[in-house]
Structure formats: structure tokens, C-alpha cells
Enzyme design. Sequence first.
Site, PDB file in Angstrom:
ATOM      1  N   CYS A  87       3.345   9.793  -1.441  1.00 37.57           N
ATOM      2  CA  CYS A  87       4.246   9.905  -2.590  1.00 37.57           C
ATOM      3  C   CYS A  87       4.383  11.384  -2.900  1.00 37.57           C
ATOM      4  CB  CYS A  87       3.620   9.151  -3.772  1.00 37.57           C
ATOM      5  SG  CYS A  87       4.355   9.512  -5.360  1.00 37.57           S
ATOM      6  N   ALA A  88       5.573  11.891  -2.930  1.00 37.86           N
ATOM      7  CA  ALA A  88       5.745  13.317  -3.261  1.00 37.86           C
ATOM      8  C   ALA A  88       7.185  13.593  -3.693  1.00 37.86           C
ATOM      9  CB  ALA A  88       5.373  14.205  -2.084  1.00 37.86           C
ATOM     10  N   GLU A 119       0.857  -1.186   0.000  1.00 37.59           N
ATOM     11  CA  GLU A 119       0.000   0.000   0.000  1.00 37.59           C
ATOM     12  C   GLU A 119       0.889   1.230   0.000  1.00 37.59           C
ATOM     13  OE1 GLU A 119      -2.110   0.692   3.599  1.00 37.59           O
ATOM     14  OE2 GLU A 119      -3.259   2.373   2.773  1.00 37.59           O
ATOM     15  N   THR A 171       8.535   9.446 -11.826  1.00 34.26           N
ATOM     16  CA  THR A 171       8.469   8.217 -12.621  1.00 34.26           C
ATOM     17  C   THR A 171       9.603   7.269 -12.249  1.00 34.26           C
ATOM     18  OG1 THR A 171       7.462   9.418 -14.433  1.00 34.26           O
ATOM     19  CG2 THR A 171       8.514   7.325 -14.982  1.00 34.26           C
TER      20      THR A 171
HETATM   21  C1  LIG Z   1      -0.874   8.371  -2.520  1.00 33.55           C
HETATM   22  C2  LIG Z   1      -0.458   9.758  -2.594  1.00 33.55           C
HETATM   23  O1  LIG Z   1       0.470  10.190  -2.003  1.00 33.55           O
HETATM   24  S1  LIG Z   1      -1.373  10.758  -3.612  1.00 33.55           S
HETATM   25  C3  LIG Z   1      -0.500  12.294  -3.603  1.00 33.55           C
HETATM   26  C4  LIG Z   1       0.537  12.371  -4.646  1.00 33.55           C
HETATM   27  N1  LIG Z   1       1.415  13.488  -4.352  1.00 33.55           N
HETATM   28  C5  LIG Z   1       1.121  14.763  -4.615  1.00 33.55           C
HETATM   29  O2  LIG Z   1       0.096  15.114  -5.194  1.00 33.55           O
HETATM   30  C6  LIG Z   1       2.130  15.770  -4.122  1.00 33.55           C
HETATM   31  C7  LIG Z   1       2.445  16.823  -5.156  1.00 33.55           C
HETATM   32  N2  LIG Z   1       2.975  16.257  -6.374  1.00 33.55           N
HETATM   33  C8  LIG Z   1       4.161  15.625  -6.454  1.00 33.55           C
HETATM   34  O3  LIG Z   1       4.868  15.497  -5.488  1.00 33.55           O
HETATM   35  C9  LIG Z   1       4.640  15.132  -7.796  1.00 33.55           C
HETATM   36  O4  LIG Z   1       4.148  15.976  -8.794  1.00 33.55           O
HETATM   37  C10 LIG Z   1       4.184  13.687  -8.109  1.00 33.55           C
HETATM   38  C11 LIG Z   1       4.755  12.761  -7.070  1.00 33.55           C
HETATM   39  C12 LIG Z   1       2.668  13.538  -8.137  1.00 33.55           C
HETATM   40  C13 LIG Z   1       4.756  13.329  -9.471  1.00 33.55           C
HETATM   41  O5  LIG Z   1       6.156  13.435  -9.459  1.00 33.55           O
HETATM   42  P1  LIG Z   1       6.912  14.153 -10.663  1.00 33.55           P
HETATM   43  O6  LIG Z   1       8.372  14.065 -10.447  1.00 33.55           O
HETATM   44  O7  LIG Z   1       6.354  15.506 -10.828  1.00 33.55           O
HETATM   45  O8  LIG Z   1       6.479  13.211 -11.867  1.00 33.55           O
HETATM   46  P2  LIG Z   1       7.198  13.031 -13.282  1.00 33.55           P
HETATM   47  O9  LIG Z   1       8.020  14.227 -13.600  1.00 33.55           O
HETATM   48  O10 LIG Z   1       7.887  11.729 -13.306  1.00 33.55           O
HETATM   49  O11 LIG Z   1       5.947  13.015 -14.224  1.00 33.55           O
HETATM   50  C14 LIG Z   1       5.475  11.850 -14.825  1.00 33.55           C
HETATM   51  C15 LIG Z   1       4.287  12.193 -15.668  1.00 33.55           C
HETATM   52  O12 LIG Z   1       3.173  12.447 -14.811  1.00 33.55           O
HETATM   53  C16 LIG Z   1       2.660  13.742 -15.052  1.00 33.55           C
HETATM   54  N3  LIG Z   1       2.225  14.290 -13.801  1.00 33.55           N
HETATM   55  C17 LIG Z   1       2.998  14.633 -12.758  1.00 33.55           C
HETATM   56  N4  LIG Z   1       2.208  15.076 -11.761  1.00 33.55           N
HETATM   57  C18 LIG Z   1       0.937  14.992 -12.206  1.00 33.55           C
HETATM   58  C19 LIG Z   1      -0.327  15.305 -11.622  1.00 33.55           C
HETATM   59  N5  LIG Z   1      -0.439  15.790 -10.386  1.00 33.55           N
HETATM   60  N6  LIG Z   1      -1.420  15.110 -12.382  1.00 33.55           N
HETATM   61  C20 LIG Z   1      -1.333  14.633 -13.641  1.00 33.55           C
HETATM   62  N7  LIG Z   1      -0.157  14.310 -14.227  1.00 33.55           N
HETATM   63  C21 LIG Z   1       0.951  14.504 -13.500  1.00 33.55           C
HETATM   64  C22 LIG Z   1       3.807  14.505 -15.677  1.00 33.55           C
HETATM   65  O13 LIG Z   1       3.343  15.568 -16.466  1.00 33.55           O
HETATM   66  C23 LIG Z   1       4.477  13.450 -16.504  1.00 33.55           C
HETATM   67  O14 LIG Z   1       3.768  13.258 -17.708  1.00 33.55           O
HETATM   68  P3  LIG Z   1       4.553  12.897 -19.082  1.00 33.55           P
HETATM   69  O15 LIG Z   1       5.333  11.623 -18.807  1.00 33.55           O
HETATM   70  O16 LIG Z   1       3.479  12.709 -20.074  1.00 33.55           O
HETATM   71  O17 LIG Z   1       5.452  14.057 -19.363  1.00 33.55           O
END
Ligand SMILES: CC(=O)SCCNC(=O)CCNC(=O)[C@H](O)C(C)(C)COP(=O)(O)OP(=O)(O)OC[C@H]1O[C@@H](n2cnc3c(N)ncnc32)[C@H](O)[C@@H]1OP(=O)(O)O
Length: 550
Positions: A276-277, A272, A289
Site C-alpha cells: 500500500c503506498a 491480504e 483513505t
Molecule cells: C502493508 C503495507 O504496505 S505497509 C506500508 C504502508 N506504506 C508506506 O508506509 C509507504 C509510505 N507511505 C504512504 O505511501 C502513505 O503515507 C500511506 C499509504 C501510508 C498513507 O496514505 P496517505 O494518502 O498519506 O493517507 P491519508 O492522507 O489518507 O491519511 C489518512 C490519515 O492517516 C495518517 N497517516 C498517514 N500516513 C501515516 C503514517 N505513516 N503513520 C501514521 N499516520 C499516518 C494521516 O495523517 C491521516 O490522519 P488524519 O485523518 O487524522 O488527518
Amino acid sequence: MDTHSSHLAASNRSRSSQSPSPSHSASASATSSIHKRKLASEDHAPPFPPSSFSADTRDGALTSNDDLESISARGGGADSDTDDESDALVDDDEEDFDNDSSMRNFTAARLDNSGASAVARNSKLKTENATVKNESSDGAKDGGGTAGTGAVGPTVAGGSVPGIMVKEDATKIFTENIQTSGAYSAREESLKREEEAGRLKFVCLSNDGIDEHMVWLVGLKNIFARQLPNMPKEYIVRLVMDRSHKSVMVIRRNHVVGGITYRPYVSQRFGEIAFCAITADEQVKGYGTRLMNHLKQYARDVDGLTHFLTYADNNAVGYFIKQGFTKEIHLEKDRWHGYIKDYDGGILMECRIDPKLPYTDLSTMIRRQRQAIDEKIRELSNCHIVYPGIDFQKKEAGVPKKIIKVEDIPGLREAGWTPDQWGHSRFGALSASTDSARKHLTAFMRALLKSMHDHVDAWPFKEPVDARDVPDYYDIIKDPMDLKTMSKRVESEQYYVTFEMFVADAKRMFLNARTYNSPDTIYYKCATRLEAHFQSKVQSGLQPGAKIQQ
Ligand SMILES: CC(=O)SCCNC(=O)CCNC(=O)[C@H](O)C(C)(C)COP(=O)(O)OP(=O)(O)OC[C@H]1O[C@@H](n2cnc3c(N)ncnc32)[C@H](O)[C@@H]1OP(=O)(O)O
């Protein structure tokens, strides 16, 4: 349930009713409409394995903020759970980062078309709490920027495409003309090179009391606290520091960039994902990713997991979908129901972990698949070979400077053409092959021209348009055509080497008339009627056995 698990469950249960810290309530109120996760009732409390919690307490697992603060102190005062201090730590990290470098690497990777890696790798992970990294079976690695310089092995290594073989010389072929890799691969390769150069590492660890690890865990906790503002900080601390949870973290220059905290339910073979952040300044650069790929590989190879479940925040669903998560849950319910905590405001998502994919080396696999497909296409066609063009462009008068036979067109024979395949019409086959065929074609074209010329609607087309009469005509019509010019071309017996060229000129003539003139004009109507006449003559002339009347 033993006393230790009761303790944790009780804490969890009371979380939604407990008074949040002042800092928490401030951040939560700002975004509560977007993100509100709430734990399930006691009924859903997970059946935690007693042993893990006994171990937690025996080893002094952290279960309160007091504990955390003592850790922070041990970690060189890096952090406490207050906003200000969290900010200080996060900002510190962010200042230290070379923010442009990953984008530079990303751009460089996109431009870097270097060939396939020489080394067939076996991806293998070290044991728990160890650095998560690939270990090459032969010790060779793709050096930074040197991927693809070696020979490709006889088969596609790692995530090979079953049945597709890559020949020894494939790299050479591949590098000659291959397109740039996609954005996904470019980012993955760029980060992989950073790892290989030692500037970046992914670690998986849990609360083991080692100072450096604790500092990283606190750093990760701070990132979660910043990035998941509606998640109570006490709860974040509890899970990050709980020894039944593990955290895969991105570490750059000894600073945490982001991470995923998860709980492996080893007996149920699923995990589970709790949090994630990625830190704010480093998002959307591919870290999320790569982190997920490391997590999958580690969880599969070390924990023996087959699936991940998570309650994804609504605004992160897109990210999880891109990591292979779905909203449909295929995992049998009795494997997970009652184990994971329910949340309001999140969407339960599932990801199946592939048993074979080399998750931390997907870019190499994709590159080799592209290479194999590219080679297969080259085997089946010559479409990758570019020949020089032909230079018999028409001159103004319509007389070609140079005559070229169809069979002399560069690349035509190499593409599989043979004279007997020739033509879209019965004249095609005759047009360029023999003198008698050419005469036959000329006779047909001449007859068609005469038929048009004699038609009552031909008068606007008999001569080229005179610019003195229609001053703007040649501004609008860039490729003029008329019956006289066509006649000259036919009589040259050299211009129309195919019947299609003749038809194209006639069509051009009619189209020009309808382009320059509006539909209600006589010119437009003449063009339409003459074209209908021309088409019927062509069709009847192309009927098998039709006689050409000259
Ligand atoms: C279970 C949980 O924890 S849910 C909560 C998840 N965490 C959050 O929302 C915290 C804020 N966000 C983050 O920390 C980050 O943006 C994460 C963890 C969600 C993603 O990490 P990143 O390093 O930004 O992701 P990465 O650069 O690898 O992006 C991968 C793909 O996902 C997309 N992506 C990243 N964040 C998001 C999002 N919030 N919504 C939709 N798409 C997204 C990117 O555009 C990218 O797309 P592409 O491959 O087509 O270019």
C-alpha cells in the site's frame, strides 16, 4: 501443489536469500533498521488455488523482470525496474500533478457548508477490472460543488442511522446553522468531487494484458519500489503482476498516484494487503483513505470478502489504525492461518469490512447523520436560536437606565421558562413577580447590609476606595464594589432584580479585597471574616420560616 504454484512458492522462499539487485541493496541498507519484511518459511507457503496459477501461466503471467521489461516496452517505455528509470516515471508523474489542487479542494471543502445531497444513492460496484465508482440509482449525481442543493429524501440513504428520519425541510434548517464538516469528511468530499468531475478515478484491476492497465501497474510497481525501499523489487513486481493479486489504484490524469495490491482469498472470504503506498508528493492529502475506502467497497461487493489482513510496517501502523485496522485479530485462525505470508518487521493487523457501510460515500452518510442529529437536537431544544442581548447594563452609579422584567428577557420563555420555575432561592421566585415579593427581598438585602455594616471588620468596605489614597487600586481592580454602593442599589429597589445579583456584588467586594491585598494584611483578613459572617447570615435568612429582622 502443482508445478506453477511450486514455482511461485519457490521464488518466494528464495527471496530472502537471493542476491538483491544493486539498486535494491542500496535502498534497503539505508532504511533496513526501520523496515525489514521477510517472508515465512516454506511451511507457511500459502495453499494457492492451482487454478489461478494454471491460468497465470496459460495467459503468460509475468514472473520475472524480463517479463516486466517487455511490458514496460509495450507501455511506451514508461518504466523499467531500474532506479533511474523508476525515478523518471515517478518524477514525471509528480511534475504533471497539480500539487496544490487537492489542498485547495480540501480547504474549499472545509469552507463549503452546503447542505445535504438530494439524492439517495445506491452504491454499487462494477465487475472486476472495471472502474470502481458509485452508480446512482436514479442517475443524478452531486455535481462538483453542488452537493446539498436538492431536497433530502424521507429517510437517510445509504448508511442511514436506524430510526432517525430526516424531514423534507431538514436541508434548510441544516444549512442555516450547521458547523463546518470535519477534516475527514472535507477531504473525502473533495476527492469525491474530483472523481465526479472525471479528474480522478479509482480502478481495480489485475494483470490482464491490456496495455493501459499494464502501464498503470508498472507505475504502481514503481511507487511501491520507491515507498517501500526494503521490499525487494523483484518481489514487488511478482505480486503486482501476479494474476491472483489485484490492485486498486488512484489514477489522476492518467498517472498513477498510488494504490493497494491485495490478494483476495475468496474461499476464505478475506484478503491480504501486500503493498500500500501513495506517491511521495501526494501523501497525507486523503488519497490513502479514499483508496482504502474504495478497496473495502470493492472487496466486499465484488470479491465477497469480510476481512482484510496485512502486515503493516511499523511506521504505517498509525495510518492503518485510522482505516479501522486493529492489532487484535478476531478472524478465526483457521480462515487465514497458512494462507498469508509471514513477515518480520511488520505487525499483523486486521480490518473487518462492514457489510453495509457505503465506503465510497461515507462523507454523505456522515453529513446526513449530522443533519439528523442536528434536527433532533432542534426538536428537543431551542438552543440553535440566538436572541438579541438585553441592554440594562449598570451605569457607574449603579442605577439602571432601563428596567426589564425577567419574563421579558428575550428567549427565556421560548427556552421553556415559566414564572413558577423561577429561582435558585426562595427569593428568586419572589423577586420580580409581585410588589410584595420585591419588598420582601429588599428587606432581606437591607438587613444583610446592616448586619455587615455593623460588623467589626466592615470598616474597609463602607466606602468606595479612594484613588487618592491608593493610586493604583483601579488599575488592578476593574470592578470595584463597596457597602455604600450596594446600599444605593438596594434602596433603588430596582437594581437587584434577583437575590443572586446582590450576593454576586458582595462576593465581588470580598474578592477584590483579597486580590489587591496580600493574605497577611488586615484588609485581606477583614474580607475573609466579613464574608464568613455574611454567608452565615444569608444561610440563616434562607432557612424556611426564617424571619427577616430589619
Ligand atoms: C502493508 C503495507 O504496505 S505497509 C506500508 C504502508 N506504506 C508506506 O508506509 C509507504 C509510505 N507511505 C504512504 O505511501 C502513505 O503515507 C500511506 C499509504 C501510508 C498513507 O496514505 P496517505 O494518502 O498519506 O493517507 P491519508 O492522507 O489518507 O491519511 C489518512 C490519515 O492517516 C495518517 N497517516 C498517514 N500516513 C501515516 C503514517 N505513516 N503513520 C501514521 N499516520 C499516518 C494521516 O495523517 C491521516 O490522519 P488524519 O485523518 O487524522 O488527518
